[in-house]
Design an enzyme around this catalytic site. Structure first.
Site, PDB file in Angstrom:
ATOM      1  N   ASP A 354      18.711 -21.081   1.690  1.00  0.00           N
ATOM      2  CA  ASP A 354      19.631 -20.661   0.660  1.00  0.00           C
ATOM      3  C   ASP A 354      19.338 -21.212  -0.453  1.00  0.00           C
ATOM      4  OD1 ASP A 354      21.930 -19.074  -0.275  1.00  0.00           O
ATOM      5  OD2 ASP A 354      22.925 -21.027  -0.340  1.00  0.00           O
ATOM      6  N   GLU A 407      14.944 -18.218  -0.179  1.00  0.00           N
ATOM      7  CA  GLU A 407      15.765 -17.238  -1.375  1.00  0.00           C
ATOM      8  C   GLU A 407      15.517 -18.009  -2.551  1.00  0.00           C
ATOM      9  OE1 GLU A 407      19.916 -15.975  -3.028  1.00  0.00           O
ATOM     10  OE2 GLU A 407      19.623 -17.944  -2.163  1.00  0.00           O
TER      11      GLU A 407
END
Length: 675
Positions: A354, A407
């Site tokens: 993330d 990401e």
């Protein structure tokens, strides 16, 4: 079939909930006797740390700290008990407090090692699995803190904040998957990911406020994912998090599956059941920041231990959380060990990392004067960059056949390129530009799309610079952005036709796929983390049709090699025609290793049917329609091309041969050469 234990130095528990002493294998006893000679411990004190462990920890190179730190039920000098170890270099006093000693801060004092590592440890006889505990820490300045164990495998259910003595022993029965997963996770394999938030995917129908357990979720999820044809599940963070509105992205227990759904072994069983069904498991991992909870990592020993001490580098203004000190060797060992933990103990097949961009740039979400340049005066976070490289190298070295996915929303070069070529070493990267351009285009009224065709064609300018995942994730259906089907213009029929068309474009575009829960059946309400998806919608034809369409697209994706063999190569994609702006029609080819497997994709972005529409094709013969998003079984109007279409020697679009077909309204058709 014989079962195999997880890779583990912890000991087996006959009953996971038991609080009786656990036996220790002879091999572990021998290792313990060897460890007791570590020069950093007081004579006669039990320790799991060798001199090599201490060296690697302090160099930022240790990859298995969860075997050393934390709580471990062991037998020492014939006595069963628990060994505790914690890193607290700025503490002048540390003790273990828990239900075993009445939470007495002074009765179980830990011993600090003599090697200046800052590690405190103790063996406590009689303490067994299930014991609840914390560390009581007194900082050098007298400040007192109570902290959960950073390496604990089991935390109390929030709002309780203590940790439990627990192990990760599990008799795995997913050998078939583990032996072949390198084929399922390969870059030339079909990878279609279903993103799931455990708390909100499905809840107890009789009590909508009750979250299901790992086992109850598995009872429905495994069969559903298999039936829908997804190849992988990606779980939003399952690491222990105390605050539900964070969706799991504010982690306090990095080595513990969330206790809100059950014990660690219950989570392992869920992974095992997915593997037994042939489904891979990707876990969302959050090394970018952590919350300031009093019982967590923040100011752990009274100092800025895990977070960077300079708030310009250690505090995240967007998320009001704290940023790891990526340059501190012991913190690097913590993060590397944590990444490998989920592969080692929980059999993860991949990590989706993330907020990578927030780690790569020192000025991320900061104004001038609010950030500190690197040693070369640049904005790149050199410590984070080197950490990513080390983590990815360690994962692919020690767990081949797995994947890491970034990401990352910027144009940082080489994110999904090997470290030895100068890249960060990730296997794949989310294609955020594709997502933004695609949603912006599909939200437009069809009459205006002719002016914006480049929003769809631009993606192939950079589509092969990285190994891209096409994400339609949870971030696109929250905070007033609306559900996917609710973003689409037009009446009900057109909204669903538009979404089927979008999915067809996504599945036939180069790159692997990711779809967030609910999108596959046309969830109409914006995602709410605190309630179940609206499964009752599947009682209605538009939603039944949407689910059937996604199921068919997954089937097409998995069975047609042209859709995946060259997912990350320009050789696998060819624009045939992008010039028909007036009619908003796009034509392209997907190519596999064999020319005869080539597919032709035609997208009609308006609600106007187009009979006798001619396109150029690469080979003479006949073409059959193998997918049409307007099929009545998908809630379409049924405007199909049922019979094989014969080519004609009419040159078009730079091809010697062409065909004439019917284009359905707001529809996609996929054609394959027959003979």
């Amino acid at each position: 079939m014989a079962k195999r234990k997880t890779t583990n130095t912890d000991v087996p528990a006959a009953e996971l909930a038991a609080v009786t002493p656990l036996p220790t294998p002879e091999s572990e006893q021998a290792a313990q006797r060897s460890n007791e000679t570590s020069s950093g411990s007081a004579p006669g004190h039990y320790s799991r740390f060798t001199d090599l462990d201490i060296y690697l920890f302090r160099e930022g190179k240790h990859t298995r700290l969860y075997e050393k730190f934390g709580s471990h039920v062991v037998t020492h000098n014939g006595v069963s008990g628990t060994y505790f170890a914690v890193w607290a270099p700025s503490a002048r006093y540390v003790s273990v407090i828990g239900d075993f000693n009445g939470w007495d801060r002074g009765s179980t004092t830990m011993n600090v090692r003599w090697d200046s590592s800052g590690i405190w440890e103790i063996f406590v006889p009689g303490v067994a699995t299930g014991t609840t505990y914390k560390y009581f820490i007194v900082h050098e300045n007298g400040r007192e803190l109570e902290k959960g164990d950073p390496y604990a495998h089991f935390w109390e259910i929030p709002p309780q904040t203590a940790t439990k003595v627990w192990d990760t022993y599990y008799e795995w029965n997913d050998q078939d998957w583990m032996a072949t997963r390198h084929e399922k996770n390969a870059l030339n394999a079909p990878i279609s990911i279903y993103e799931v938030h455990l708390s909100s995917w499905k809840r107890d129908p009789g009590n909508p406020t009750r979250e299901l357990s790992y086992g109850e979720i598995g009872d429905s999820l495994v069969d559903y994912v298999k039936e829908m044809g997804f190849t992988h599940v990606e779980f939003m963070p399952v690491m222990h998090y105390p605050y539900p509105p964070s969706w799991g992205y504010q982690v306090t227990g990095y080595f513990a599956p969330s206790s809100r759904f059950g014990a660690p072994q219950d989570f392992m069983q869920l992974v095992e059941r997915l593997h037994q069904a042939g489904i891979g498991v990707i876990l969302d991992w959050v090394p970018a920041h952590f919350p300031g909870d009093a019982n967590g990592l923040y100011e752990f020993d009274g100092s800025h231990l895990y977070e960077h001490p300079d708030p310009r580098m250690g505090y995240h203004p967007d998320w009001k959380s704290y940023i790891f000190n990526y340059g501190r060797p012991e913190v690097r060992s913590f993060l590397i060990s944590n990444a490998l933990f989920w592969f080692d103990r929980c059999h993860a097949d991949g990590l989706r990392v993330d907020a990578v961009a927030s780690m790569l740039y020192l000025d991320y979400s900061r104004n001038a004067g609010e950030w500190v340049p690197n040693v070369f005066g640049g904005r790149e976070n050199l410590d984070a960059i080197s950490l990513f490289k080390e983590i990815n190298e360690a994962i692919y070295r020690e767990f081949p056949g797995t994947q890491t996915i970034a990401e990352e929303s910027t144009a940082f070069p080489g994110v999904s390129r090997p470290v030895y070529t100068g890249g960060l070493g990730f296997g794949m990267k989310w294609m955020m530009g594709w997502m933004n351009d695609t949603l912006r285009y599909f939200e437009r009224e069809p009459i205006n799309r002719k002016y914006h065709q480049s929003e769809l064609t631009f993606s192939t300018v950079y589509a092969f610079t990285e190994n891209f995942v096409l994400p339609l994730s949870h971030d696109e259906v929250v905070y007033g952005k609306h559900a996917l089907v609710s973003k689409m213009p037009g009446d009900e029929w057109q909204r669903f036709a538009n979404l089927r068309l979008l999915f067809a474009y996504m599945f036939t575009h180069s790159g692997t796929k990711l779809l967030f829960q609910g999108g596959e059946f046309g969830q109409t309400a914006e995602w709410n983390f605190d309630q179940s998806l609206d499964w009752h919608l599947l009682d209605h034809p538009p939603h039944q049709g949407m689910a059937a369409c996604v199921k068919a697209l997954n089937q097409l994706y998995r069975t047609e090699p042209a859709m995946y063999e060259r997912n990350f190569s320009a050789d696998g994609f060819e624009w045939i025609d992008t010039s028909d702006h007036e009619n908003s029609v796009l034509v392209y080819a997907r190519k596999g290793e064999k020319p005869e497997e080539t597919l032709i994709v035609v997208l009609n972005m308006t609600p106007v049917p187009r009979p006798e529409y001619r396109i150029g094709v690469p080979a003479a013969g006949s073409y059959g329609e193998i997918f049409n998003s307007d099929d009545q079984s998908y809630y379409g109007s049924g405007l199909l091309n049922p019979a094989p279409i014969q080519t004609e020697a009419t040159p078009l679009h730079g091809k010697e041969q062409s065909i004439s077909l019917t284009l359905p309204p707001l529809g996609a058709t996929v054609l394959k050469w027959i003979e």
